[in-house]
Design an enzyme around this catalytic site. Structure first.
Site, mmCIF file in Angstrom:
data_model
loop_
_atom_site.group_PDB
_atom_site.id
_atom_site.type_symbol
_atom_site.label_atom_id
_atom_site.label_comp_id
_atom_site.label_asym_id
_atom_site.label_seq_id
_atom_site.Cartn_x
_atom_site.Cartn_y
_atom_site.Cartn_z
ATOM 1 N N ARG A 105 1.005 -1.267 -0.033
ATOM 2 C CA ARG A 105 0.212 -0.102 0.040
ATOM 3 C C ARG A 105 0.926 1.143 0.006
ATOM 4 N NH1 ARG A 105 -2.656 -3.384 3.542
ATOM 5 N NH2 ARG A 105 -4.837 -4.003 3.051
ATOM 6 N N ASP A 165 -10.115 -4.024 8.728
ATOM 7 C CA ASP A 165 -9.310 -4.977 9.332
ATOM 8 C C ASP A 165 -10.020 -5.703 10.434
ATOM 9 O OD1 ASP A 165 -6.814 -4.527 7.678
ATOM 10 O OD2 ASP A 165 -7.660 -2.618 8.217
ATOM 11 N N ARG A 168 -12.427 -8.030 9.322
ATOM 12 C CA ARG A 168 -11.877 -9.287 8.963
ATOM 13 C C ARG A 168 -11.162 -10.292 10.123
ATOM 14 N NH1 ARG A 168 -8.646 -5.973 4.381
ATOM 15 N NH2 ARG A 168 -9.866 -6.702 2.456
ATOM 16 N N HIS A 192 -3.146 0.696 8.557
ATOM 17 C CA HIS A 192 -4.050 -0.118 7.452
ATOM 18 C C HIS A 192 -3.231 -0.569 6.717
ATOM 19 C CE1 HIS A 192 -6.996 -1.852 4.821
ATOM 20 N NE2 HIS A 192 -6.532 -1.000 4.019
HETATM 21 P P1 6V0 Z 1 -9.874 1.449 -9.921
HETATM 22 O O1 6V0 Z 1 -10.745 0.491 -10.059
HETATM 23 O O2 6V0 Z 1 -8.515 1.736 -10.745
HETATM 24 O O3 6V0 Z 1 -10.696 3.000 -9.641
HETATM 25 C C1 6V0 Z 1 -9.906 4.177 -9.424
HETATM 26 C C2 6V0 Z 1 -10.704 5.143 -9.803
HETATM 27 O O4 6V0 Z 1 -10.307 6.441 -9.468
HETATM 28 C C3 6V0 Z 1 -10.683 5.315 -11.485
HETATM 29 O O5 6V0 Z 1 -12.156 5.139 -11.920
HETATM 30 C C4 6V0 Z 1 -10.089 6.338 -11.843
HETATM 31 O O6 6V0 Z 1 -10.811 6.964 -13.037
HETATM 32 C C5 6V0 Z 1 -10.397 7.303 -10.628
HETATM 33 N N1 6V0 Z 1 -9.515 8.384 -10.509
HETATM 34 C C6 6V0 Z 1 -8.294 8.631 -10.825
HETATM 35 N N2 6V0 Z 1 -7.875 9.731 -10.574
HETATM 36 C C7 6V0 Z 1 -8.990 10.347 -10.257
HETATM 37 C C8 6V0 Z 1 -9.303 11.891 -9.951
HETATM 38 N N3 6V0 Z 1 -8.246 12.860 -10.152
HETATM 39 N N4 6V0 Z 1 -10.525 12.306 -9.782
HETATM 40 C C9 6V0 Z 1 -11.442 11.286 -9.591
HETATM 41 N N5 6V0 Z 1 -11.340 10.245 -9.923
HETATM 42 C C10 6V0 Z 1 -10.081 9.705 -10.193
HETATM 43 O O7 6V0 Z 1 -9.184 1.214 -8.222
HETATM 44 P P2 6V0 Z 1 -10.146 0.416 -6.960
HETATM 45 O O8 6V0 Z 1 -11.289 1.156 -7.174
HETATM 46 O O9 6V0 Z 1 -9.872 -1.187 -7.049
HETATM 47 O O10 6V0 Z 1 -9.245 1.296 -5.928
HETATM 48 C C11 6V0 Z 1 -9.240 2.718 -5.482
HETATM 49 C C12 6V0 Z 1 -8.377 2.923 -4.060
HETATM 50 O O11 6V0 Z 1 -8.942 2.203 -3.058
HETATM 51 C C13 6V0 Z 1 -6.997 2.357 -4.354
HETATM 52 O O12 6V0 Z 1 -6.178 3.374 -4.004
HETATM 53 C C14 6V0 Z 1 -7.045 1.153 -3.571
HETATM 54 O O13 6V0 Z 1 -5.863 1.033 -3.125
HETATM 55 C C15 6V0 Z 1 -7.986 1.606 -2.405
HETATM 56 N N6 6V0 Z 1 -8.478 0.679 -1.524
HETATM 57 C C16 6V0 Z 1 -8.552 0.653 -0.269
HETATM 58 C C17 6V0 Z 1 -9.087 -0.302 0.584
HETATM 59 C C18 6V0 Z 1 -9.197 0.265 2.201
HETATM 60 O O14 6V0 Z 1 -9.439 -0.666 2.778
HETATM 61 N N7 6V0 Z 1 -9.024 1.438 2.498
HETATM 62 C C19 6V0 Z 1 -9.443 -1.303 0.039
HETATM 63 C C20 6V0 Z 1 -9.418 -1.649 -1.243
HETATM 64 C C21 6V0 Z 1 -8.791 -0.836 -2.230
#
Ligand code: 6V0
Length: 331
Positions: A105, A165, A168, A192
């Protein structure tokens, strides 16, 4: 006159915004899972979703439009422009890169810090009274960045942190015992991420502390291997990601759970990422998860945990891990 005018006699303008408006930034796997969890559970009746990709938004918009009959007609807006976030009660940030194979992360820091720098100021401008819930990773670092960039009171920035977490942890213990996860009480605090701290000293079922049965429960000396369970909790996110390519359902539900606390002002206690300076003798300026009450104005109280010296040492290690990453960030 057209059919619409013949049928509908307008006597007033509809209200503009729902009282429970939530903006979700990022329409990726996690953003959509958050929106689903919020809408399916009727936590909000007005959700705005912002993402830079218009086609994706159009597709998601159509999909939700076709769902509205099953969802009690929520108002769902999509745009690439932050103006649709105006007057939100909660802003959920899921924008940004997720880990690739072999990354942890903390490797996402640079990319996602830049995204925070760009998106937080307009969001604050449109919703100066909102509570911001940060979900993007590394969530502790990005919550701190969001706070610094926002200029908001620190209590109005919450990192989804170890709430997931903790779920989980409870779930895996429950599975081993063959009882409901809801009946297993325990918390994970700290980062986290890999250095998270499972609080074995407090794990209990119906008030019966595990450590009264096995004094070394969860520690290296514990012959029953509960320690391995905690290691699986820390790795759970990457395990899910390796198997299905991303992790979204549980994180969406955990973010929705926190969103519910804010909208309904529940003052429920959850392990979320908050400023820990001054707690448990941590002197660095950073965010980690500690159990906090959550309500309409964000974090209200931080619970003064009675943790063991060993758990405190682990918490300080979490602080050092985050501090080492944060010290290289220029804001
Ligand atoms: P994804 O499916 O790639 O989605 C990310 C989205 O962010 C995409 O649709 C992009 O277009 C959008 N995006 C990028 N830049 C911008 C911006 N400037 N403004 C608005 N939107 C933007 O990734 P996913 O949804 O799987 O993950 C998103 C984030 O969540 C990542 O950083 C993961 O690491 C994080 N997670 C956090 C978790 C937690 O427990 N806190 C758990 C899982 C994933």
């Amino acid at each position: 006159a057209c059919l619409r005018e013949e049928l509908l006699c307008k006597v007033a303008d509809p209200a503009r915004n729902g009282i429970d408006k939530v903006t979700i930034v990022g329409a990726g796997m996690v953003g959509v899972a958050c929106a689903n969890a919020i809408l399916f559970q009727r936590i909000s009746s007005h959700v705005a979703i912002v993402d830079p990709f218009p086609k994706k938004l159009e597709g998601e918009g159509m999909d939700y439009c076709h769902s509205s009959v099953f969802l009690d007609d929520p108002r769902i807006e999509f745009d690439t422009n932050f103006c649709i976030s105006k007057d939100s009660k909660v802003v959920v940030i899921t924008a940004g890169a997720r880990q690739k194979e072999g990354e942890n992360r903390l490797d996402l820091v640079k990319k996602n810090t830049n995204i925070m720098r760009n998106i937080i100021p307009p969001l604050v401008e449109y919703s100066p009274d909102a509570v911001f819930l940060i979900v993007s990773n590394p969530v502790d670092v990005l919550s701190w960045v969001a706070w610094k960039v926002s200029g908001l009171p620190v209590t109005r920035i919450i990192g989804a942190g170890c709430h997931l977490d903790t779920a989980r942890f409870r779930c895996m213990i429950a599975k081993r015992l063959g009882i409901s996860a809801k009946s297993v009480h325990g918390l994970v605090i700290g980062e986290h991420g890999d250095s998270q701290v499972p609080l074995w000293s407090g794990v209990n079922v119906a008030g019966v502390l595990f450590r009264d049965i096995i004094p070394h429960v969860g520690l290296e000396l514990d012959e029953e291997g509960w320690n391995d369970l905690a290691k699986s909790v820390a790795k759970a996110g990457s395990t899910v990601r390796c198997l299905k390519g991303y992790s979204n359902t549980a994180v969406g539900l955990s973010a929705a759970d926190i969103t519910r606390d804010i909208i309904r002002n529940t003052l429920s206690v959850k392990s979320v990422s908050t400023s820990v300076q001054g707690h448990h003798n941590i002197c660095q300026d950073l965010f980690l998860s500690l159990p906090c009450t959550i309500g309409a104005s964000g974090v209200g109280q931080v619970i003064r945990m009675r943790i063991t010296e060993y758990e405190k040492k682990l918490l300080h290690n979490s602080a050092d891990v985050i501090h080492n990453v944060q010290k290289n960030i220029e804001l």
